[in-house]
Design an enzyme around this catalytic site. Structure first.
Site, PDB file in Angstrom:
ATOM      1  N   GLU A 214       0.874  -1.166   0.000  1.00  0.00           N
ATOM      2  CA  GLU A 214       0.000   0.000   0.000  1.00  0.00           C
ATOM      3  C   GLU A 214       0.916   1.221   0.000  1.00  0.00           C
ATOM      4  O   GLU A 214       1.470   1.591   1.039  1.00  0.00           O
ATOM      5  CB  GLU A 214      -0.929   0.005   1.216  1.00  0.00           C
ATOM      6  CG  GLU A 214      -1.858  -1.187   1.304  1.00  0.00           C
ATOM      7  CD  GLU A 214      -2.856  -1.273   0.162  1.00  0.00           C
ATOM      8  OE1 GLU A 214      -2.940  -0.309  -0.623  1.00  0.00           O
ATOM      9  OE2 GLU A 214      -3.538  -2.307   0.045  1.00  0.00           O
ATOM     10  N   CYS A 249      -2.380   9.099   2.558  1.00  0.00           N
ATOM     11  CA  CYS A 249      -2.000   8.671   1.210  1.00  0.00           C
ATOM     12  C   CYS A 249      -3.094   8.924   0.176  1.00  0.00           C
ATOM     13  O   CYS A 249      -2.802   9.056  -1.017  1.00  0.00           O
ATOM     14  CB  CYS A 249      -1.612   7.197   1.214  1.00  0.00           C
ATOM     15  SG  CYS A 249      -2.900   6.100   1.832  1.00  0.00           S
TER      16      CYS A 249
END
Length: 530
Positions: A214, A249
């Site tokens: 990720e 993010c």
């Protein structure tokens, strides 16, 4: 901890695997309930630790770091039994009198390694571990050294609530992480930068360990000329960019705004900043940047833009309003920054929002596709579903949202993960269970005379037998899943019908059935003649 002490961590996990207890529902649900207690019973300690590390306001911390994870825990506890059930699937007629299933088994011993980031030190460590435990995997969490208070608390509470053969927390710097990566794992989950992600992937490849990455990316937001209410748009963009002080993010990294709306949107975003953080954001609820060094790097990016003479402009904020010693970066809106600046070439992990004017949807799409990497998400503000689909179909991204930001990443019912440079693999909710589960295919066949098509499958294959086998293999339909309770139900209904339906009607039904059987026989004769 020293690298040579890792055996003491690994051995209890291997023992759990060897016992087979982790394959049971009882073991897995016990771990999930322990996780729920650990989160619920210590919320004051969690918020205090995160405040020490990142300066997060209490409500922001508890909602995003604790409540979202608790929602996933509750969802998993409620559905674990159904997730674990074997899946019955159709089989080939070639393998008639068989039963095909997919079993949900743990990954290989010793279990799963979760390497977490600093920006959400509870959520992004615990949530993957939750899916791993639900999948029956003993798990090691390696939290970030940049959030020492939260990492130490996590280790203390995990030791209090979990057996060492189920879940452990390992603290340490690069040597410890390197030593962990040299071990074989069922799977490694890493959340962090693309640069470190490449190192993790290379290390995992040496032990043939599968991984979930990720990573980051520059998530674009496009405000179309058909945009809905700009006040709402501004509030949502500012909220998404300032939550956790921009260290998210999936935060909007930059905004492409249709030239028709750019002046009003900037005005509305300035108003939103004032509503949310007042005249002095340094004294507000705004979280802090993780380190002084990172703060200085963000300020340097702002100064680079401020010193340019290309027409870019600081709408609000700026380097002069930042305070590196307090790890404070002022919420800043930058209009039309240079495309070759670090602000536009690197992911911005701070409350700095570039806004770029575009004249059309096509220009916006071309801009997005010209940027480096594949974003974790793309956000489109428009009243038109057609325009929304046009953008997300033509601009590759791992996820998207229309008329909002971040929200798609907070659902237990949607997968969360990257694409290309932003990572691979997904989790959250059932997708977490699937990510840390081995799908074990198994087939049970019955033995006896005549159950192999009169030995059709065996040598020799010369002549008619071989031709039939070839055609049957290519054209045979699947055998449906046969559920015994359903068959018994059908048989009972059939017997009841036999005694209740008039004989004339039974004769008609018999003729229909005979016609169907004749059609099947004709099909088999045709196959044998090919």
């Amino acid at each position: 901890m020293k690298p040579e002490q890792l055996d003491a961590i690994i051995e209890p996990m291997k023992a759990t695997h060897a016992s087979g207890i982790n394959q049971t529902y009882e073991w897995r649900i016990q771990q999930l309930k322990a996780m729920e207690k650990m989160l619920r019973n210590h919320q004051d300690e969690w918020k205090d630790a995160v405040f020490q590390d990142l300066g997060k306001e209490v409500s922001e911390c508890l909602v995003i770091e604790v409540s979202l994870v608790l929602a996933d825990v509750t969802y998993m506890i409620k559905n674990l039994k159904s997730f674990m059930k074997p899946t019955h699937v159709p089989g080939s007629l070639l393998y008639s009198f068989s039963k095909s299933r997919i079993l949900k088994k743990p990954l290989r011993s010793p279990g799963v390694l979760v390497i977490g980031p600093f920006n959400y030190p509870i959520q992004l460590n615990i949530q993957p571990a939750l899916g791993s435990l639900a999948g029956g995997n003993p798990t090691v969490i390696k939290p970030s050294v940049l959030t020492p208070a939260t990492s130490k608390l996590m280790k203390k509470l995990v030791e209090q609530y979990f057996d060492p053969g189920a879940l452990q927390v390992v603290l340490g710097d690069i040597p410890i992480t390197t030593a962990l990566l040299q071990r074989e794992w069922g799977k490694i989950m890493f959340t962090g930068s693309s640069r470190v992600g490449k190192v993790i992937a290379e290390a995992a490849a040496k032990t043939l360990t599968p991984i979930i990455l990720e990573l980051g990316g520059k998530c674009p937001a496009y405000v179309d000329e058909t945009s809905p209410d700009l006040t709402s748009v501004a509030h949502r963009l500012i909220w998404g960019k300032t939550i956790n002080s921009g260290q998210t993010c999936v935060a909007p990294d930059y905004v492409l705004c249709h030239e028709q709306h750019i002046s009003k949107l900037c005005d509305e975003m300035v108003k939103s900043l004032k509503i949310q953080f007042g005249d002095n954001p340094e004294k507000s609820e705004l979280a802090r940047i993780v380190t002084v060094e990172a703060t200085k790097n963000h300020i340097a990016k702002l100064k680079e833009v401020e010193n340019c003479q290309n027409g870019s402009r600081i709408i609000c904020g700026g380097s002069s309003k930042c305070n590196p010693s307090k790890r404070h970066v002022a919420p800043t809106i930058v209009l039309n920054p240079p495309l070759n600046s670090k602000l536009m070439q690197e992911e911005i992990f701070a409350p700095i929002l570039p806004v770029i004017s575009v004249s059309s949807k096509e220009e916006a799409k071309a801009f997005i596709n010209a940027m480096p990497g594949t974003p974790l998400s793309v956000y489109v503000f428009t009243k038109s579903e057609r325009i929304f689909r046009s953008v997300i179909d033509d601009c590759p991204a791992a996820a998207s949202a229309r008329n909002d930001v971040l929200v798609q990443a907070g659902s237990s019912y949607l997968p969360f993960g990257g694409l290309g440079s932003s990572g691979y693999g997904t989790y959250h909710g059932k997708y977490s269970f699937d990510a840390f589960t081995h799908l074990h295919p198994t087939m049970h066949r019955f033995c006896g005379p005549g159950l192999d098509f009169n030995l059709l499958r065996y040598h020799p294959f010369k002549g008619l037998k071989g031709k039939m086998l070839i055609n049957v293999g290519a054209n045979v339909p699947p055998m449906p899943v046969l559920h015994i309770p359903l068959l018994l139900h059908v048989a009972a209904v059939g017997l009841l019908a036999y005694f209740m339906i008039p004989s004339s009607m039974l004769q008609i039904m018999g003729n229909i059935l005979a016609g169907g059987l004749e059609s099947v026989a004709q099909w088999l004769r045709t196959l044998s003649q090919v």
